[in-house]
Enzyme design. Structure first.
Site, PDB file in Angstrom:
ATOM      1  N   CYS A   2       7.366   0.674   1.876  1.00 31.28           N
ATOM      2  CA  CYS A   2       8.794   0.724   2.173  1.00 31.28           C
ATOM      3  C   CYS A   2       9.008   1.696   3.330  1.00 31.28           C
ATOM      4  O   CYS A   2       8.071   2.349   3.784  1.00 31.28           O
ATOM      5  CB  CYS A   2       9.589   1.182   0.957  1.00 31.28           C
ATOM      6  SG  CYS A   2       9.485   0.070  -0.469  1.00 31.28           S
ATOM      7  N   LEU A  51      10.237  -3.027   0.281  1.00 30.41           N
ATOM      8  CA  LEU A  51       9.241  -4.051  -0.024  1.00 30.41           C
ATOM      9  C   LEU A  51       9.066  -4.014  -1.533  1.00 30.41           C
ATOM     10  O   LEU A  51       8.574  -3.037  -2.081  1.00 30.41           O
ATOM     11  CB  LEU A  51       7.910  -3.774   0.669  1.00 30.41           C
ATOM     12  CG  LEU A  51       6.782  -4.768   0.366  1.00 30.41           C
ATOM     13  CD1 LEU A  51       7.086  -6.130   0.958  1.00 30.41           C
ATOM     14  CD2 LEU A  51       5.448  -4.263   0.883  1.00 30.41           C
ATOM     15  N   SER A  52       9.489  -5.058  -2.221  1.00 31.55           N
ATOM     16  CA  SER A  52       9.525  -5.053  -3.682  1.00 31.55           C
ATOM     17  C   SER A  52       8.126  -5.232  -4.263  1.00 31.55           C
ATOM     18  O   SER A  52       7.451  -6.225  -3.968  1.00 31.55           O
ATOM     19  CB  SER A  52      10.447  -6.169  -4.188  1.00 31.55           C
ATOM     20  OG  SER A  52      11.741  -6.032  -3.648  1.00 31.55           O
ATOM     21  N   ASP A 101       9.519   2.385 -10.743  1.00 29.54           N
ATOM     22  CA  ASP A 101       8.980   3.739 -10.757  1.00 29.54           C
ATOM     23  C   ASP A 101       9.931   4.722 -10.085  1.00 29.54           C
ATOM     24  O   ASP A 101       9.869   5.927 -10.340  1.00 29.54           O
ATOM     25  CB  ASP A 101       7.581   3.790 -10.127  1.00 29.54           C
ATOM     26  CG  ASP A 101       7.480   3.051  -8.803  1.00 29.54           C
ATOM     27  OD1 ASP A 101       8.469   2.431  -8.370  1.00 29.54           O
ATOM     28  OD2 ASP A 101       6.389   3.066  -8.199  1.00 29.54           O
TER      29      ASP A 101
END
Length: 359
Positions: A2, A51-52, A101
């Site tokens: 990310c 960004l998953s 998280d």
């Protein structure tokens, strides 16, 4: 991967920095989602490209704000032990809305303060704004795997995952740092906390820093260092090998946790073959492996060795043929790396990543 970016000042910004433009200079780091958040007093701005990987739902959106609106976070990376930390926090009475998280880090900070960073096992760079204490906590993982650039000047702090995001703000001077340039010419890269742009630094690996918003001060400290070698003159070789195997298996098991497909780059060499062996041991389904072949290049083509390993462990193996490299790649690499680096492996790494992306 990310992208995070933030701007903080001791007084409300009269003209807000171009936070969205800074964030979107790193669009390649996070194509799935984007967010921007400002504090009520206008002194703190945070933004994120996502960004998953874990919890693909909108509940994983960042910047993420705690339920009581007292904490805000931007986070890049993955915490491999987040599930066990979550379980410990739930036992203390914490409840969670998502399975990300990122939310676990927020709750960990509520429970343990800055000490929560040493509990995180993973790759990460983060910034966490605490409204009550009027401070921003910055932290980077132990190995410095995730990047963190920052500029602290005149009571202002700017930070980002990439240098190009900072340079999207026209107020950041574009002046070469002579010492960093000298280091690059000597070593082939810009080491440690140095940066090629004067006034910009990198947060050191295994370090955290605190920006005091009222005072405009930034203090940093190391929260982790390499352990000291054993004092004994002799060590048991078999015991070390068993310990290495245990650690390697645990590490690979943790890094297979994701809500998206996971694969292993398999060259057929010792390192990647060991990773595949451990992944095959702990995975309930065939491991996906990818190899780049170089037909006609003799011993430089590792395809046959990778195929032997893939066959032995029964992986779902994919061979991809490398494209010829040309000088046309260099502008893309210059844009990607921000700082110069004299490492020819950037070319095959770029090609490999591009070939694997459709999978």
């Amino acid at each position: 991967m990310c992208g995070i970016v933030g701007v903080i000042a001791t007084e409300p910004f009269k003209t807000r920095p171009p936070l969205a433009a800074m964030r979107d200079a790193m669009r390649h780091r996070g194509p799935d989602d984007a967010g921007e958040w400002w504090s009520v007093d206008g002194r703190v701005g945070l933004a994120h490209r996502r960004l998953s990987i874990l919890d693909l739902s909108p509940l994983g959106h960042q910047p993420m704000v705690s339920d009581d609106a007292q904490l805000s976070i931007v986070f890049n990376g993955e915490i491999y032990n987040f599930a066990e930390i979550r379980t410990e926090l739930e036992a203390k009475g914490h409840s969670f809305r998502s399975h990300s998280d990122t939310e676990v880090i927020l709750a960990a900070y509520q429970a343990w303060g800055d000490a929560c960073i040493a509990r995180l096992r993973g790759m990460f760079a983060l910034a966490l704004y605490d409204v009550r204490q009027q401070r921003v906590l910055l932290a980077r993982d132990r190995a410095g795997e995730k990047p963190f650039f920052y500029r602290h000047a005149h009571g202002h702090l700017r930070f980002a995952s990439e240098l190009k995001a900072l340079l999207a703000d026209p107020l950041v001077p574009r002046v070469l740092d002579a010492a960093a340039l000298d280091a690059y010419l000597a070593f082939g890269y810009v080491p440690g906390e140095q940066c090629l742009v004067a006034g910009v630094r990198k947060l050191a690996a295994g370090s955290l820093a605190v920006f005091d918003i009222a005072r405009g001060t930034l203090t940093s400290r190391t929260y982790w260092t390499l352990p000291a070698p054993p004092s004994e003159a002799r060590v048991d070789e078999h015991e070390l090998v068993e310990r290495l195997e245990t650690l390697l298996e645990a590490s690979v098991r943790e890094q297979l946790v994701a809500d998206v497909p996971v694969g292993v780059l398999l060259s057929g060499g010792i390192d990647s073959s060991l990773v595949v062996a451990m992944a095959a041991r702990v995975s309930s389904a065939p491991v996906r492996t990818f190899t780049i072949t170089f037909p006609g290049h003799g011993v430089f083509d590792e395809g046959p060795y990778a195929q032997m390993v893939a066959k032995h462990f029964g992986t779902a193996h994919v061979e991809l043929v490398a494209e010829p490299a040309s000088i046309d790649l260099l502008p893309a690499l210059v844009h990607q790396y921000d700082e110069p680096i004299a490492d020819s492996s950037m070319l095959p790494t770029f090609l490999v990543s591009r070939l694997i992306r459709p999978h």
